[in-house]
Design a protein around this motif. Structure first.
Motif, PDB file in Angstrom:
ATOM      1  N   ARG A   1      -6.743  15.115   0.509  1.00  0.00           N
ATOM      2  CA  ARG A   1      -8.116  14.847   0.051  1.00  0.00           C
ATOM      3  C   ARG A   1      -8.194  13.599  -0.823  1.00  0.00           C
ATOM      4  NH1 ARG A   1     -11.249  18.432   1.963  1.00  0.00           N
ATOM      5  NH2 ARG A   1     -10.757  20.627   2.083  1.00  0.00           N
ATOM      6  N   GLU A   2      -7.132  13.313  -1.555  1.00  0.00           N
ATOM      7  CA  GLU A   2      -7.198  12.226  -2.529  1.00  0.00           C
ATOM      8  C   GLU A   2      -6.138  11.153  -2.373  1.00  0.00           C
ATOM      9  OE1 GLU A   2      -7.041  14.188  -6.294  1.00  0.00           O
ATOM     10  OE2 GLU A   2      -8.976  15.155  -6.010  1.00  0.00           O
ATOM     11  N   ARG A   3      -5.189  11.321  -1.448  1.00  0.00           N
ATOM     12  CA  ARG A   3      -4.045  10.401  -1.398  1.00  0.00           C
ATOM     13  C   ARG A   3      -3.609  10.047   0.020  1.00  0.00           C
ATOM     14  NH1 ARG A   3      -4.938   9.407  -6.206  1.00  0.00           N
ATOM     15  NH2 ARG A   3      -4.310  10.816  -7.823  1.00  0.00           N
ATOM     16  N   PHE A   4      -3.041   8.834   0.164  1.00  0.00           N
ATOM     17  CA  PHE A   4      -2.312   8.406   1.354  1.00  0.00           C
ATOM     18  C   PHE A   4      -0.954   9.087   1.273  1.00  0.00           C
ATOM     19  CE2 PHE A   4       0.467   4.559   2.706  1.00  0.00           C
ATOM     20  CZ  PHE A   4       0.648   5.037   3.989  1.00  0.00           C
ATOM     21  N   VAL A   5      -0.616   9.925   2.279  1.00  0.00           N
ATOM     22  CA  VAL A   5       0.591  10.744   2.163  1.00  0.00           C
ATOM     23  C   VAL A   5       1.641  10.513   3.244  1.00  0.00           C
ATOM     24  CG1 VAL A   5      -0.564  12.575   0.854  1.00  0.00           C
ATOM     25  CG2 VAL A   5      -0.485  12.709   3.361  1.00  0.00           C
ATOM     26  N   GLY A   6       1.308   9.793   4.322  1.00  0.00           N
ATOM     27  CA  GLY A   6       2.315   9.596   5.356  1.00  0.00           C
ATOM     28  C   GLY A   6       1.889   8.623   6.433  1.00  0.00           C
ATOM     29  N   TRP A   7       2.862   8.193   7.221  1.00  0.00           N
ATOM     30  CA  TRP A   7       2.592   7.323   8.367  1.00  0.00           C
ATOM     31  C   TRP A   7       3.532   7.680   9.510  1.00  0.00           C
ATOM     32  CZ3 TRP A   7       6.734   4.752  10.208  1.00  0.00           C
ATOM     33  CH2 TRP A   7       7.755   4.427   9.316  1.00  0.00           C
ATOM     34  N   ARG A   8       3.091   7.342  10.708  1.00  0.00           N
ATOM     35  CA  ARG A   8       3.895   7.490  11.920  1.00  0.00           C
ATOM     36  C   ARG A   8       3.629   6.278  12.795  1.00  0.00           C
ATOM     37  NH1 ARG A   8       1.401  11.517  14.175  1.00  0.00           N
ATOM     38  NH2 ARG A   8       0.612  10.443  15.979  1.00  0.00           N
ATOM     39  N   GLN A   9       4.708   5.712  13.351  1.00  0.00           N
ATOM     40  CA  GLN A   9       4.582   4.588  14.274  1.00  0.00           C
ATOM     41  C   GLN A   9       5.689   4.728  15.299  1.00  0.00           C
ATOM     42  OE1 GLN A   9       5.167   0.528  12.767  1.00  0.00           O
ATOM     43  NE2 GLN A   9       3.296  -0.019  13.863  1.00  0.00           N
ATOM     44  N   GLY A  10       5.312   5.059  16.526  1.00  0.00           N
ATOM     45  CA  GLY A  10       6.317   5.361  17.543  1.00  0.00           C
ATOM     46  C   GLY A  10       7.101   6.587  17.109  1.00  0.00           C
ATOM     47  N   ALA A  11       8.438   6.491  17.158  1.00  0.00           N
ATOM     48  CA  ALA A  11       9.296   7.603  16.748  1.00  0.00           C
ATOM     49  C   ALA A  11       9.583   7.601  15.246  1.00  0.00           C
ATOM     50  CB  ALA A  11      10.604   7.557  17.517  1.00  0.00           C
ATOM     51  N   ALA A  12       9.233   6.517  14.556  1.00  0.00           N
ATOM     52  CA  ALA A  12       9.492   6.399  13.120  1.00  0.00           C
ATOM     53  C   ALA A  12       8.368   7.061  12.329  1.00  0.00           C
ATOM     54  CB  ALA A  12       9.600   4.925  12.725  1.00  0.00           C
TER      55      ALA A  12
ATOM     56  N   ILE B   1       0.892  -1.152   0.000  1.00  0.00           N
ATOM     57  CA  ILE B   1       0.000   0.000   0.000  1.00  0.00           C
ATOM     58  C   ILE B   1       0.935   1.207   0.000  1.00  0.00           C
ATOM     59  CG2 ILE B   1      -1.782   1.272   1.229  1.00  0.00           C
ATOM     60  CD1 ILE B   1      -2.613  -1.389   2.546  1.00  0.00           C
ATOM     61  N   ASP B   2       1.255   1.700  -1.186  1.00  0.00           N
ATOM     62  CA  ASP B   2       2.235   2.776  -1.313  1.00  0.00           C
ATOM     63  C   ASP B   2       1.591   4.152  -1.178  1.00  0.00           C
ATOM     64  OD1 ASP B   2       4.478   1.144  -1.641  1.00  0.00           O
ATOM     65  OD2 ASP B   2       4.093   0.915  -3.784  1.00  0.00           O
ATOM     66  N   PHE B   3       2.427   5.145  -0.845  1.00  0.00           N
ATOM     67  CA  PHE B   3       1.982   6.526  -0.826  1.00  0.00           C
ATOM     68  C   PHE B   3       1.362   6.853  -2.179  1.00  0.00           C
ATOM     69  CE2 PHE B   3       5.635   7.302   2.292  1.00  0.00           C
ATOM     70  CZ  PHE B   3       4.812   7.183   3.391  1.00  0.00           C
ATOM     71  N   GLY B   4       0.335   7.685  -2.160  1.00  0.00           N
ATOM     72  CA  GLY B   4      -0.340   8.080  -3.395  1.00  0.00           C
ATOM     73  C   GLY B   4      -1.638   7.349  -3.630  1.00  0.00           C
ATOM     74  N   ARG B   5      -1.858   6.252  -2.910  1.00  0.00           N
ATOM     75  CA  ARG B   5      -3.100   5.497  -3.085  1.00  0.00           C
ATOM     76  C   ARG B   5      -4.268   6.269  -2.482  1.00  0.00           C
ATOM     77  NH1 ARG B   5      -3.780  -0.875  -2.208  1.00  0.00           N
ATOM     78  NH2 ARG B   5      -2.456  -0.781  -4.030  1.00  0.00           N
ATOM     79  N   SER B   6      -5.439   6.116  -3.074  1.00  0.00           N
ATOM     80  CA  SER B   6      -6.650   6.761  -2.582  1.00  0.00           C
ATOM     81  C   SER B   6      -7.002   6.247  -1.187  1.00  0.00           C
ATOM     82  CB  SER B   6      -7.812   6.455  -3.532  1.00  0.00           C
ATOM     83  OG  SER B   6      -9.045   6.814  -2.949  1.00  0.00           O
ATOM     84  N   PRO B   7      -7.498   7.121  -0.307  1.00  0.00           N
ATOM     85  CA  PRO B   7      -7.948   6.649   1.010  1.00  0.00           C
ATOM     86  C   PRO B   7      -8.992   5.534   0.900  1.00  0.00           C
ATOM     87  CG  PRO B   7      -7.920   9.051   0.959  1.00  0.00           C
ATOM     88  CD  PRO B   7      -7.645   8.577  -0.444  1.00  0.00           C
ATOM     89  N   LYS B   8      -9.798   5.551  -0.167  1.00  0.00           N
ATOM     90  CA  LYS B   8     -10.812   4.515  -0.368  1.00  0.00           C
ATOM     91  C   LYS B   8     -10.187   3.137  -0.589  1.00  0.00           C
ATOM     92  CE  LYS B   8     -14.132   7.719  -2.341  1.00  0.00           C
ATOM     93  NZ  LYS B   8     -14.843   8.144  -3.550  1.00  0.00           N
ATOM     94  N   GLY B   9      -8.917   3.111  -1.011  1.00  0.00           N
ATOM     95  CA  GLY B   9      -8.218   1.849  -1.202  1.00  0.00           C
ATOM     96  C   GLY B   9      -7.330   1.466  -0.031  1.00  0.00           C
ATOM     97  N   VAL B  10      -7.222   2.343   0.966  1.00  0.00           N
ATOM     98  CA  VAL B  10      -6.357   2.093   2.120  1.00  0.00           C
ATOM     99  C   VAL B  10      -7.172   1.816   3.377  1.00  0.00           C
ATOM    100  CG1 VAL B  10      -4.551   3.049   3.602  1.00  0.00           C
ATOM    101  CG2 VAL B  10      -4.541   3.563   1.156  1.00  0.00           C
TER     102      VAL B  10
END
Length: 114
Positions: free
Chosen positions: A93-104, A46-55
């Motif tokens: 509005r249209e894309r998965f743009v980032g993640w955070r998990q703990g300090a990473a 599930i790479d950056f840029g995917r629609s929230p509807k697909g994530v």
């Protein structure tokens, strides 16, 4: 009459005390990386840029229902911040743009709360 009572008792056993369906989690592991998320053991991405509807529906199914977080301290363009356990994903509005998990973290994220 007996059949109706038995049917009602059987149906009530299918409902959790809160009245909502029980969340079922799978054996899938979601591993964040520099390009998005790796889904193991199936080897999907599930790479950056995917629609929230697909994530969002995929993570809800595999990890349980998400929690929406406030947008305080978010990067420009982030309009949604959702959390599954210790994994927090951010979306434009249209894309998965980032993640955070703990300090990473990777991509466009929001400041950690607390």
């Amino acid at each position: 009459m007996f059949f109706a009572a038995a049917m009602a008792a059987g149906l009530s056993a299918c409902v959790s005390p809160s009245g909502s369906p029980t969340q079922k989690r799978s054996d899938v592991t979601i591993r964040p990386d520099i390009a998005g998320l790796q889904v193991d053991p199936i080897g999907q991405r599930i790479d950056f840029g995917r629609s929230p509807k697909g994530v969002v529906p995929v993570l809800d199914r595999e990890m349980g229902r998400h929690t929406a977080l406030p947008l305080d301290g978010c990067s420009a363009g982030v309009v949604q911040q959702l959390q599954w356990d210790d994994l927090v994903l951010t979306f434009s509005r249209e894309r998965f743009v980032g993640w955070r998990q703990g300090a990473a973290l990777a991509g466009a994220t929001c400041a950690a709360m607390g």
